[in-house]
Design a protein around this motif. Structure first.
Motif, short mmCIF file in Angstrom:
data_model
loop_
_atom_site.label_atom_id
_atom_site.label_comp_id
_atom_site.label_asym_id
_atom_site.label_seq_id
_atom_site.Cartn_x
_atom_site.Cartn_y
_atom_site.Cartn_z
N ASP A 73 0.89 -1.16 0.00
CA ASP A 73 0.00 0.00 0.00
C ASP A 73 0.92 1.21 0.00
O ASP A 73 1.43 1.63 1.05
N ASN A 74 1.15 1.77 -1.17
CA ASN A 74 2.10 2.88 -1.28
C ASN A 74 1.61 4.13 -0.55
O ASN A 74 2.41 4.94 -0.09
N ALA A 75 0.30 4.28 -0.43
CA ALA A 75 -0.24 5.42 0.31
C ALA A 75 0.11 5.34 1.79
O ALA A 75 0.25 6.36 2.47
N LYS A 76 0.26 4.12 2.29
CA LYS A 76 0.63 3.90 3.69
C LYS A 76 2.12 3.60 3.85
O LYS A 76 2.57 3.32 4.97
N ASN A 77 2.84 3.61 2.74
CA ASN A 77 4.28 3.32 2.79
C ASN A 77 4.57 1.98 3.47
O ASN A 77 5.50 1.87 4.26
N THR A 78 3.77 0.99 3.14
CA THR A 78 3.89 -0.29 3.83
C THR A 78 3.78 -1.45 2.84
O THR A 78 2.99 -1.39 1.89
N VAL A 79 4.59 -2.46 3.09
CA VAL A 79 4.55 -3.70 2.33
C VAL A 79 4.18 -4.81 3.29
O VAL A 79 4.59 -4.80 4.46
N TYR A 80 3.41 -5.77 2.80
CA TYR A 80 2.91 -6.84 3.66
C TYR A 80 3.34 -8.21 3.13
O TYR A 80 3.59 -8.38 1.93
N LEU A 81 3.39 -9.16 4.04
CA LEU A 81 3.57 -10.56 3.65
C LEU A 81 2.56 -11.37 4.45
O LEU A 81 2.71 -11.56 5.66
N GLN A 82 1.50 -11.79 3.76
CA GLN A 82 0.49 -12.65 4.38
C GLN A 82 0.98 -14.08 4.28
O GLN A 82 1.24 -14.58 3.18
N MET A 83 1.10 -14.74 5.42
CA MET A 83 1.63 -16.10 5.46
C MET A 83 0.55 -17.03 6.02
O MET A 83 0.16 -16.90 7.18
N ASP A 84 0.10 -17.94 5.20
CA ASP A 84 -0.92 -18.92 5.59
C ASP A 84 -0.34 -20.33 5.54
O ASP A 84 0.70 -20.56 4.93
N SER A 85 -1.04 -21.25 6.18
CA SER A 85 -0.61 -22.66 6.19
C SER A 85 0.86 -22.77 6.58
O SER A 85 1.64 -23.47 5.93
N LEU A 86 1.21 -22.10 7.63
CA LEU A 86 2.61 -22.06 8.05
C LEU A 86 3.11 -23.43 8.47
O LEU A 86 2.37 -24.24 9.03
N LYS A 87 4.39 -23.65 8.20
CA LYS A 87 5.06 -24.91 8.51
C LYS A 87 6.25 -24.64 9.43
O LYS A 87 6.80 -23.53 9.41
N PRO A 88 6.67 -25.63 10.19
CA PRO A 88 7.85 -25.41 11.05
C PRO A 88 9.07 -24.94 10.28
O PRO A 88 9.87 -24.15 10.81
N GLU A 89 9.22 -25.37 9.04
CA GLU A 89 10.38 -24.95 8.25
C GLU A 89 10.31 -23.49 7.81
O GLU A 89 11.26 -22.98 7.24
N ASP A 90 9.19 -22.82 8.09
CA ASP A 90 9.11 -21.38 7.82
C ASP A 90 9.71 -20.56 8.96
O ASP A 90 9.81 -19.33 8.85
N THR A 91 10.09 -21.22 10.04
CA THR A 91 10.69 -20.53 11.18
C THR A 91 11.97 -19.83 10.76
O THR A 91 12.89 -20.45 10.21
#
Length: 123
Positions: A73-91
């Motif tokens: 959202d460039n108006a908010k100067n923010t980038v997001y990373l939505q992470m679903d179905s997380l796995k232990p190897e994503d640690t």
């Protein structure tokens, strides 16, 4: 130079979700290609996802395709990373990076980095 601050990390059970945010200060993110990397203990920092400055182009490492979504959202100067179905190897510690881009393209190397936010996924 742009200052980046990541937030949203934490402890979650496998199968859960988290949304990371990367807020920028110092200048607008318009014109900046952005990305997320992660570093697991004892390992090197690796690419996770990237987005062009308009948001029109995205890229992901194969291991997160279909589970993670990068957006901005460039108006908010923010980038997001939505992470679903997380796995232990994503640690890992997740870092966001920024680099100015004259074209609306994906970049994989960045000039500015945040301090990172810890994501821990329990099994």
């Amino acid at each position: 130079q742009v200052q980046l601050v990541e937030s949203g990390g934490g402890l979650v059970q496998a199968g859960g979700s988290l949304r990371l945010s990367c807020a920028a200060s110092g200048r607008t993110l318009s014109g900046y290609s952005m990305g997320w990397f992660r570093q697991a203990p004892g390992k090197e920092r690796k690419f996770v996802a990237a987005i062009s400055w308009t948001g029109g182009r995205t890229a992901y490492v194969d291991s997160v395709k279909g589970r993670f979504t990068i957006s901005r959202d460039n108006a908010k100067n923010t980038v997001y990373l939505q992470m679903d179905s997380l796995k232990p190897e994503d640690t890992a510690i997740y870092y966001c990076g920024a680099s100015y881009s004259f074209a609306d393209t994906i970049k994989y190397d960045y000039d500015d980095w945040g301090q990172g936010t810890q994501v821990t996924v329990s099994s």
